[in-house]
Design a protein around this motif. Structure first.
Motif, short mmCIF file in Angstrom:
data_model
loop_
_atom_site.label_atom_id
_atom_site.label_comp_id
_atom_site.label_asym_id
_atom_site.label_seq_id
_atom_site.Cartn_x
_atom_site.Cartn_y
_atom_site.Cartn_z
N GLU A 1 26.67 -2.54 80.72
CA GLU A 1 25.39 -2.03 80.21
C GLU A 1 25.57 -1.27 78.88
N ARG A 2 26.74 -0.66 78.69
CA ARG A 2 26.99 0.04 77.41
C ARG A 2 27.15 -0.97 76.27
N TRP A 3 27.81 -2.09 76.58
CA TRP A 3 27.99 -3.13 75.57
C TRP A 3 26.67 -3.80 75.24
N GLN A 4 25.81 -3.96 76.26
CA GLN A 4 24.48 -4.54 76.00
C GLN A 4 23.66 -3.59 75.13
N LEU A 5 23.78 -2.29 75.41
CA LEU A 5 23.07 -1.29 74.59
C LEU A 5 23.58 -1.33 73.15
N LEU A 6 24.91 -1.46 72.99
CA LEU A 6 25.48 -1.56 71.64
C LEU A 6 24.93 -2.79 70.91
N LEU A 7 24.91 -3.94 71.59
CA LEU A 7 24.38 -5.16 70.96
C LEU A 7 22.92 -4.96 70.54
N ARG B 1 38.91 -3.69 67.95
CA ARG B 1 38.81 -4.06 69.37
C ARG B 1 37.38 -4.45 69.73
N ALA B 2 36.41 -3.64 69.27
CA ALA B 2 35.00 -3.92 69.56
C ALA B 2 34.61 -5.27 68.99
N SER B 3 35.12 -5.55 67.80
CA SER B 3 34.84 -6.81 67.11
C SER B 3 35.29 -8.01 67.94
N ARG B 4 36.46 -7.88 68.55
CA ARG B 4 36.99 -8.96 69.39
C ARG B 4 36.08 -9.22 70.59
N TYR B 5 35.58 -8.13 71.21
CA TYR B 5 34.67 -8.30 72.35
C TYR B 5 33.38 -8.99 71.91
N ILE B 6 32.82 -8.57 70.77
CA ILE B 6 31.56 -9.16 70.31
C ILE B 6 31.74 -10.65 70.01
N ARG C 1 26.48 -1.11 60.39
CA ARG C 1 27.77 -1.77 60.42
C ARG C 1 28.44 -1.38 61.74
N LEU C 2 29.34 -2.21 62.24
CA LEU C 2 29.92 -1.98 63.56
C LEU C 2 30.56 -0.60 63.69
N GLY C 3 31.37 -0.22 62.72
CA GLY C 3 32.05 1.10 62.77
C GLY C 3 31.05 2.25 62.82
#
Length: 198
Positions: free
Chosen positions: A30-36, A124-129, A45-47
């Protein structure tokens, strides 16, 4: 005209990416969905998004005082190395305000790295996305076989708003250092799309 590497992500592709998050990231999906959602609605920007905090002394923070929610960037918090109060779009403001007051502390998206309280690295976050994009079958550059990235979400934001606001406003929303960048990547690109539609 500068050509974009890849292309903006469509709404349908974005929704597919959201749907596959729990399959790729079993921990705190759910945190990753919120980030997206945050990336889609903010154009950050991602950072910047990973570092976005409710704490006012953070490099990038949410400011809820005043009539409209805004973001505060200290110089180290953004690419231009310029301190700035930044206006956000109503849909992103709505997302931020939907977060319960009790949870408004620390990182907005809550995705920590190895150090508690510190964001996960952009790499790392970039790899997940990218993995979400791959699992959802979202390819933004067929020639280079490039899957969806956080930058594709920023591009989608720029493309959506380029149809609704004047170039100078878009430039401010994107926080490009020059209007030429905004014109080259979004406004001229949009003209081509309009011509094709006609």
């Amino acid at each position: 005209n500068k050509s974009m590497r890849g292309r903006p992500i469509t709404l349908e592709e974005f929704e597919r990416m959201l749907a596959v998050v729990p399959k790729v990231r079993k921990r705190q999906p759910e945190r990753w969905q919120l980030l997206l959602r945050g990336l889609w609605l903010s154009g950050l920007r991602l950072g910047e998004a990973l570092a976005l905090s409710w704490d006012e002394d953070a490099p990038v923070s949410v400011v809820l005082t005043g009539k409209y929610p805004r973001l505060r960037f200290f110089a180290e918090g953004q690419k231009s190395r310029r301190a700035q109060l930044h206006t956000i779009t109503p849909d992103f403001a709505e997302l931020l305000l939907s977060i319960p007051e009790a949870d408004r502390h620390g990182l907005v998206f809550g995705i920590e790295g190895d150090t508690p309280g510190e964001p996960i690295t952009t790499r790392r976050a970039s790899r997940y996305i990218s993995a979400f994009g791959k699992k959802a079958g979202v390819v933004v550059d067929v020639k280079e076989n490039r899957n969806a990235t956080a930058h594709g979400l920023r591009r989608a934001y720029g493309t959506r708003w380029s149809r609704k606001v004047m170039p100078a406003t878009l430039n401010a929303l994107m926080r490009h250092s020059s209007i030429e960048t905004t014109m080259a990547y979004y406004v001229e690109h949009d003209d081509n799309e309009l011509a094709a539609e006609l």
